[in-house]
Write a protein that holds these residues in place. Structure first.
Motif, PDB file in Angstrom:
ATOM      1  N   SER A 210      -1.381  90.128 -16.019  1.00 35.98           N
ATOM      2  CA  SER A 210      -2.562  90.046 -15.159  1.00 35.98           C
ATOM      3  C   SER A 210      -3.815  90.490 -15.898  1.00 35.98           C
ATOM      4  N   GLU A 211      -3.672  91.564 -16.662  1.00 30.01           N
ATOM      5  CA  GLU A 211      -4.809  92.084 -17.418  1.00 30.01           C
ATOM      6  C   GLU A 211      -5.272  91.071 -18.464  1.00 30.01           C
ATOM      7  N   ARG A 212      -4.343  90.471 -19.157  1.00 27.07           N
ATOM      8  CA  ARG A 212      -4.715  89.523 -20.219  1.00 27.07           C
ATOM      9  C   ARG A 212      -5.247  88.210 -19.660  1.00 27.07           C
ATOM     10  N   ARG A 213      -4.773  87.832 -18.491  1.00 26.82           N
ATOM     11  CA  ARG A 213      -5.284  86.603 -17.871  1.00 26.82           C
ATOM     12  C   ARG A 213      -6.771  86.712 -17.556  1.00 26.82           C
ATOM     13  N   ARG A 214      -7.247  87.923 -17.315  1.00 23.59           N
ATOM     14  CA  ARG A 214      -8.666  88.101 -17.013  1.00 23.59           C
ATOM     15  C   ARG A 214      -9.535  87.845 -18.244  1.00 23.59           C
ATOM     16  N   LYS A 215      -8.919  87.908 -19.426  1.00 19.83           N
ATOM     17  CA  LYS A 215      -9.679  87.749 -20.664  1.00 19.83           C
ATOM     18  C   LYS A 215      -9.555  86.353 -21.264  1.00 19.83           C
TER      19      LYS A 215
ATOM     20  N   CYS B  92       4.619  87.998 -26.745  1.00 22.86           N
ATOM     21  CA  CYS B  92       4.313  87.981 -25.316  1.00 22.86           C
ATOM     22  C   CYS B  92       5.544  87.830 -24.422  1.00 22.86           C
TER      23      CYS B  92
ATOM     24  N   SER C  57       4.805  92.914 -19.267  1.00 22.65           N
ATOM     25  CA  SER C  57       4.998  93.239 -17.851  1.00 22.65           C
ATOM     26  C   SER C  57       4.032  92.415 -17.003  1.00 22.65           C
ATOM     27  N   GLU C  58       4.265  92.391 -15.692  1.00 22.96           N
ATOM     28  CA  GLU C  58       3.374  91.664 -14.794  1.00 22.96           C
ATOM     29  C   GLU C  58       1.959  92.223 -14.862  1.00 22.96           C
ATOM     30  N   GLU C  59       1.864  93.556 -15.019  1.00 24.79           N
ATOM     31  CA  GLU C  59       0.546  94.180 -15.120  1.00 24.79           C
ATOM     32  C   GLU C  59      -0.170  93.746 -16.398  1.00 24.79           C
ATOM     33  N   GLU C  60       0.557  93.697 -17.495  1.00 28.52           N
ATOM     34  CA  GLU C  60      -0.042  93.275 -18.770  1.00 28.52           C
ATOM     35  C   GLU C  60      -0.477  91.811 -18.716  1.00 28.52           C
TER      36      GLU C  60
END
Length: 314
Positions: free
Chosen positions: A142-147, A133, A137-140
């Protein structure tokens, strides 16, 4: 130049009743300080409050008194400051300090992923974090934080930490290849042992740490944190583990010879005497009080290799 007064500590995790291995650690750490007129602290490492009820912490104090092991500061009489579960605000402060000094990043890896067959393993079986980890990236992120909520890891530098252990001798660890980026805060928000123990030892003025040989590999990262915080690192003594006749390490999980059982079968002097003999402090497993052992104590007598359970307990 005035010599610093030795300051040691016993820092049990109250997830169960103390067993003989815990008693050995308490005894040797107490003797080390008392033999040099130092100060002894009792700190309760109950970071995971759900697994560490206060009732077990109270039992630890009662068992130590039964054994004849006293302390100068800490425990229930010292108030909440001696319980790690009550020190979150302090750890928060030092966590933010590290955010300015080093690279801390979110880690979304599950326990299963960390222990997968493809993960890098060290010679002693420990898993070395692969840095999965670290470069998200910031996008990755953000995406993983949602899960799932992430843990927080600190990125270690290309640095080798070397020190001399008071029992095991010289030890070195190259942080990137033998330690790896390690967790400072779990995904549930609880601060990790490495951060909490380092902060507490530094703030409490601990000059020596006595603990089991199984924690030797934690020391390099704690020394590194000590240096980042500007603390003076303590001297470490990693004592041999106490094993049963089959070579199995004693464990709270298996309720191996805990103090609840021992107190029903033996006087404290017999327990202390058996452990003193097993650890090389006396020539015979005869009853002796903890205080009578003070003039007999010498770290040179304590072996490096693991110890086997005295026969009186088998």
């Amino acid at each position: 130049m005035k010599m610093q007064t030795p300051c040691g500590r016993f820092a049990p995790s109250p997830s169960g009743r103390m067993h003989l291995g815990n008693v050995l650690c308490a005894l040797l750490s107490w003797l080390s300080v008392r033999s040099r007129g130092g100060k002894y602290l009792l700190r309760i490492e109950d970071l995971d409050a759900e697994r560490c009820p206060r009732s077990y912490a109270d039992l630890i104090e009662d068992d130590l008194r039964w054994l004849g092991i006293d302390w100068d500061e800490g425990g229930s009489a010292g108030g909440s400051q001696w319980y790690q579960s009550c020190r979150t605000n302090i750890y928060e402060k030092y966590y933010h300090f590290l955010q300015e000094k080093a690279e801390i990043y979110p880690c979304f890896c599950s326990r299963a992923a960390l222990h997968a067959a493809s993960a890098p393993h060290l010679s002693d079986g420990r898993v070395l974090y692969a840095g999965t980890c670290y470069e998200l990236s910031e996008e990755e992120i953000s995406e993983r934080r949602r899960k799932r909520a992430p843990a927080a890891r600190i990125h270690v530098p290309d640095e080798t930490i070397s020190f001399r252990d008071g029992v095991q001798g010289g030890y070195s660890e190259h942080l990137p290849t033998e330690c790896g980026d390690f967790i400072l805060r779990r995904s549930d928000g609880v601060f990790a042992y490495q951060l909490a123990a380092t902060v507490d030892d530094g703030l409490m003025g601990v000059t020596e740490v006595v603990r089991g040989r199984d924690l030797l590999e934690s020391t390099a990262r704690q020394i590194w944190l000590h240096r980042l915080f500007g603390f003076t690192e303590p001297v470490y003594y990693h004592i041999p583990l106490l094993m049963d006749s089959d070579g199995r390490r004693l464990s709270k999980r298996d309720e191996d010879l805990d103090l609840g059982r021992l107190r029903n079968c033996f006087p404290p002097e017999q327990v202390i005497g058996a452990l003193a003999f097993a650890s090389g402090l006396t020539d015979r497993p005869e009853p002796i009080s903890a205080r009578e052992l003070i003039p007999l104590f010498d770290w040179k007598k304590v072996p490096k290799k693991d110890l086997y359970l005295p026969k009186i307990f088998t």
